[in-house]
Design a protein around this motif. Sequence first.
Motif, PDB file in Angstrom:
ATOM      1  N   PRO A   1       1.227  -1.028   0.165  1.00 13.16           N
ATOM      2  CA  PRO A   1       0.015   0.060  -0.120  1.00 13.16           C
ATOM      3  C   PRO A   1       0.809   1.066   0.067  1.00 13.16           C
ATOM      4  O   PRO A   1       0.721   2.414  -0.586  1.00 13.16           O
ATOM      5  CB  PRO A   1      -0.508  -0.002   1.185  1.00 13.16           C
ATOM      6  CG  PRO A   1      -0.751  -1.471   1.194  1.00 13.16           C
ATOM      7  CD  PRO A   1       0.450  -2.356   1.301  1.00 13.16           C
ATOM      8  N   LYS A   2       2.179   1.261   1.272  1.00  9.00           N
ATOM      9  CA  LYS A   2       2.862   2.157   0.878  1.00  9.00           C
ATOM     10  C   LYS A   2       3.382   2.621  -0.491  1.00  9.00           C
ATOM     11  O   LYS A   2       3.407   3.543  -1.283  1.00  9.00           O
ATOM     12  CB  LYS A   2       3.848   2.818   2.027  1.00  9.00           C
ATOM     13  CG  LYS A   2       2.709   2.688   4.115  1.00  9.00           C
ATOM     14  CD  LYS A   2       3.509   2.352   4.480  1.00  9.00           C
ATOM     15  CE  LYS A   2       3.128   3.184   6.257  1.00  9.00           C
ATOM     16  NZ  LYS A   2       4.176   2.844   6.669  1.00  9.00           N
ATOM     17  N   GLU A   3       4.412   1.639  -1.232  1.00  9.75           N
ATOM     18  CA  GLU A   3       5.138   2.156  -2.391  1.00  9.75           C
ATOM     19  C   GLU A   3       3.673   2.169  -3.323  1.00  9.75           C
ATOM     20  O   GLU A   3       4.153   3.366  -3.916  1.00  9.75           O
ATOM     21  CB  GLU A   3       4.938   0.300  -2.094  1.00  9.75           C
ATOM     22  CG  GLU A   3       6.661  -0.176  -1.873  1.00  9.75           C
ATOM     23  CD  GLU A   3       6.787  -1.383  -2.071  1.00  9.75           C
ATOM     24  OE1 GLU A   3       7.456  -1.967  -2.065  1.00  9.75           O
ATOM     25  OE2 GLU A   3       5.845  -2.286  -2.505  1.00  9.75           O
ATOM     26  N   ARG A   4       2.642   2.037  -3.112  1.00 13.42           N
ATOM     27  CA  ARG A   4       1.397   2.226  -4.279  1.00 13.42           C
ATOM     28  C   ARG A   4       1.182   3.576  -4.013  1.00 13.42           C
ATOM     29  O   ARG A   4       1.649   4.366  -4.957  1.00 13.42           O
ATOM     30  CB  ARG A   4       0.500   1.012  -4.217  1.00 13.42           C
ATOM     31  CG  ARG A   4       0.948   0.326  -5.608  1.00 13.42           C
ATOM     32  CD  ARG A   4      -0.626  -1.220  -4.651  1.00 13.42           C
ATOM     33  NE  ARG A   4      -0.541  -1.419  -3.431  1.00 13.42           N
ATOM     34  CZ  ARG A   4      -1.876  -1.751  -3.198  1.00 13.42           C
ATOM     35  NH1 ARG A   4      -3.296  -1.399  -3.734  1.00 13.42           N
ATOM     36  NH2 ARG A   4      -1.674  -2.248  -2.327  1.00 13.42           N
ATOM     37  N   ALA A   5       0.940   4.576  -2.755  1.00 10.69           N
ATOM     38  CA  ALA A   5       0.789   5.417  -2.762  1.00 10.69           C
ATOM     39  C   ALA A   5       1.662   6.615  -2.900  1.00 10.69           C
ATOM     40  O   ALA A   5       1.774   7.133  -3.617  1.00 10.69           O
ATOM     41  CB  ALA A   5       0.578   5.656  -1.690  1.00 10.69           C
ATOM     42  N   GLU A   6       3.093   5.752  -2.825  1.00  8.09           N
ATOM     43  CA  GLU A   6       4.387   7.037  -3.117  1.00  8.09           C
ATOM     44  C   GLU A   6       4.497   6.988  -4.346  1.00  8.09           C
ATOM     45  O   GLU A   6       5.291   8.041  -5.223  1.00  8.09           O
ATOM     46  CB  GLU A   6       5.503   5.342  -2.766  1.00  8.09           C
ATOM     47  CG  GLU A   6       7.043   6.533  -2.465  1.00  8.09           C
ATOM     48  CD  GLU A   6       8.137   6.095  -2.752  1.00  8.09           C
ATOM     49  OE1 GLU A   6       9.288   6.319  -2.321  1.00  8.09           O
ATOM     50  OE2 GLU A   6       7.701   5.215  -1.971  1.00  8.09           O
TER      51      GLU A   6
ATOM     52  N   VAL B   1      -9.927   1.968  -9.448  1.00 12.11           N
ATOM     53  CA  VAL B   1      -9.855   4.058  -9.182  1.00 12.11           C
ATOM     54  C   VAL B   1     -10.854   4.981  -8.446  1.00 12.11           C
ATOM     55  O   VAL B   1     -10.541   5.819  -8.501  1.00 12.11           O
ATOM     56  CB  VAL B   1      -9.382   3.848 -10.701  1.00 12.11           C
ATOM     57  CG1 VAL B   1      -8.893   5.280 -10.273  1.00 12.11           C
ATOM     58  CG2 VAL B   1      -8.093   2.719 -10.786  1.00 12.11           C
ATOM     59  N   THR B   2     -11.796   4.506  -8.715  1.00  7.69           N
ATOM     60  CA  THR B   2     -13.658   4.558  -7.973  1.00  7.69           C
ATOM     61  C   THR B   2     -12.820   5.181  -6.677  1.00  7.69           C
ATOM     62  O   THR B   2     -12.616   6.424  -6.347  1.00  7.69           O
ATOM     63  CB  THR B   2     -14.719   3.752  -7.870  1.00  7.69           C
ATOM     64  OG1 THR B   2     -15.212   3.216  -8.995  1.00  7.69           O
ATOM     65  CG2 THR B   2     -16.081   4.423  -7.011  1.00  7.69           C
ATOM     66  N   ALA B   3     -12.695   4.575  -5.602  1.00  6.35           N
ATOM     67  CA  ALA B   3     -11.517   4.591  -4.391  1.00  6.35           C
ATOM     68  C   ALA B   3     -10.642   6.035  -4.464  1.00  6.35           C
ATOM     69  O   ALA B   3     -11.348   6.899  -3.514  1.00  6.35           O
ATOM     70  CB  ALA B   3     -11.016   3.140  -3.545  1.00  6.35           C
TER      71      ALA B   3
ATOM     72  N   ASN C   1      -8.174  -3.083  -5.052  1.00  6.39           N
ATOM     73  CA  ASN C   1      -7.426  -3.445  -3.383  1.00  6.39           C
ATOM     74  C   ASN C   1      -6.793  -1.768  -3.546  1.00  6.39           C
ATOM     75  O   ASN C   1      -5.963  -1.252  -2.305  1.00  6.39           O
ATOM     76  CB  ASN C   1      -6.929  -3.959  -2.878  1.00  6.39           C
ATOM     77  CG  ASN C   1      -5.605  -4.508  -3.642  1.00  6.39           C
ATOM     78  OD1 ASN C   1      -5.146  -3.935  -4.837  1.00  6.39           O
ATOM     79  ND2 ASN C   1      -5.289  -5.655  -3.864  1.00  6.39           N
ATOM     80  N   ALA C   2      -6.967  -0.777  -3.763  1.00  2.00           N
ATOM     81  CA  ALA C   2      -6.313   0.667  -4.220  1.00  2.00           C
ATOM     82  C   ALA C   2      -6.997   1.177  -2.836  1.00  2.00           C
ATOM     83  O   ALA C   2      -6.461   2.201  -2.123  1.00  2.00           O
ATOM     84  CB  ALA C   2      -7.753   0.890  -5.369  1.00  2.00           C
ATOM     85  N   ASN C   3      -8.395   0.548  -2.059  1.00  2.00           N
ATOM     86  CA  ASN C   3      -8.499   1.491  -1.211  1.00  2.00           C
ATOM     87  C   ASN C   3      -7.539   1.189   0.255  1.00  2.00           C
ATOM     88  O   ASN C   3      -7.095   2.206   1.096  1.00  2.00           O
ATOM     89  CB  ASN C   3     -10.170   1.077  -0.478  1.00  2.00           C
ATOM     90  CG  ASN C   3     -10.138  -0.484  -0.309  1.00  2.00           C
ATOM     91  OD1 ASN C   3      -9.123  -1.453  -0.667  1.00  2.00           O
ATOM     92  ND2 ASN C   3     -10.877  -1.008   1.185  1.00  2.00           N
ATOM     93  N   SER C   4      -6.363   0.521  -0.175  1.00  2.49           N
ATOM     94  CA  SER C   4      -5.662   0.013   1.224  1.00  2.49           C
ATOM     95  C   SER C   4      -4.193   1.589   1.253  1.00  2.49           C
ATOM     96  O   SER C   4      -3.626   1.882   2.398  1.00  2.49           O
ATOM     97  CB  SER C   4      -4.647  -1.023   0.731  1.00  2.49           C
ATOM     98  OG  SER C   4      -4.546  -1.389  -0.531  1.00  2.49           O
TER      99      SER C   4
END
Length: 330
Positions: free
Chosen positions: A59-64, A112-114, A86-89
């Motif tokens: 999750p943190k890598e994807r947010a980064e 990607v709606t999240a 699992n984009a909500n994570s």
Amino acid sequence: MFQPLEKGDTVGVFSPSKPASVMAFERYVRGKERLQSLGLKVKEGILTGKEDHYRSGTPKERAEELNALLLDQEVKMIMPSMGGTNANSILPYIDYEAFRKNPKIIVGLSDVTAILLALYRKTGIPVFYGPSVASTLGEFPPLIDDTMHYFQEMFMEKQKTPYIVPMPEQWSDEKVNWLEKTIEKKLYRNKWICVQKGIAQGRLVGGNVNTMYGTIGTEYFPIIEEGDLLLIEDTTKTAAIVEKNFAMLKLHGILDKVSGIILGKHEQYDDLGTGRKPYEILLEQLDGRDIPILADFDSCHTHPLHSMPLGRQVELNATEKKVILVENWF
């Protein structure tokens, strides 16, 4: 806020869920090349070419990866390679202030709606329910031609409001040639369905209803107001899951507030032998509430696809089967 894209502008690509650049490489490359064919540059995120089983990273890598594109002054549009589940994570780790200070065109669909709804809830900046690089722009002709035309009208041309969203002549939800073309898809003559007559205008909110299940009721989900228009769609679900998801909207009070509903086509829907259409299941949840409803709209997982501006005023004329963008989205 932000300007339409011009030739030479840069589109940043991130992978918020599935590792499309690995698991759907051929389709991802086609989509990337289509963006480049419009004169746009493509800047790939740091997780391009990487995978962690069902996802592109933690999750943190994807947010980064997303945050780096939000902060990049060169990037004018951000688009996902694909959705997933699992984009909500990644929502707690997104740099919402970076988006507020440097608004960009953010577009995507499905999971990607999240992210779209979270960005809108936190900043009030409009976002777009629209294509992903691999799953949408990687499609084969002839339907991709319509999608690309709609993409240019929405994101690369001077806005013409009111804009009447055109109904494509044909559509398909078959996946027989999803990666490499083998046989021709079966195409269907298009038809939008007036489920309940009427006209309504309001702020457009929504997206993939199954994804909403992962954020609704949290600080990352928009507060639905009286008179909003609801856009919802889904893919590869059964009638049982469709009922569960529509009931979720009812239990949260959303169906009691919205002034109209635009229901997208449901890709590869399984009615479980009931013969019930998704809009018939939706009507059960409305308990006789008489609001305009248009079904089988082409902002969904099927092809071709219209992008829709979430957070902007839209008019629904279900009687005449028309959707009209009445407010500038840039």
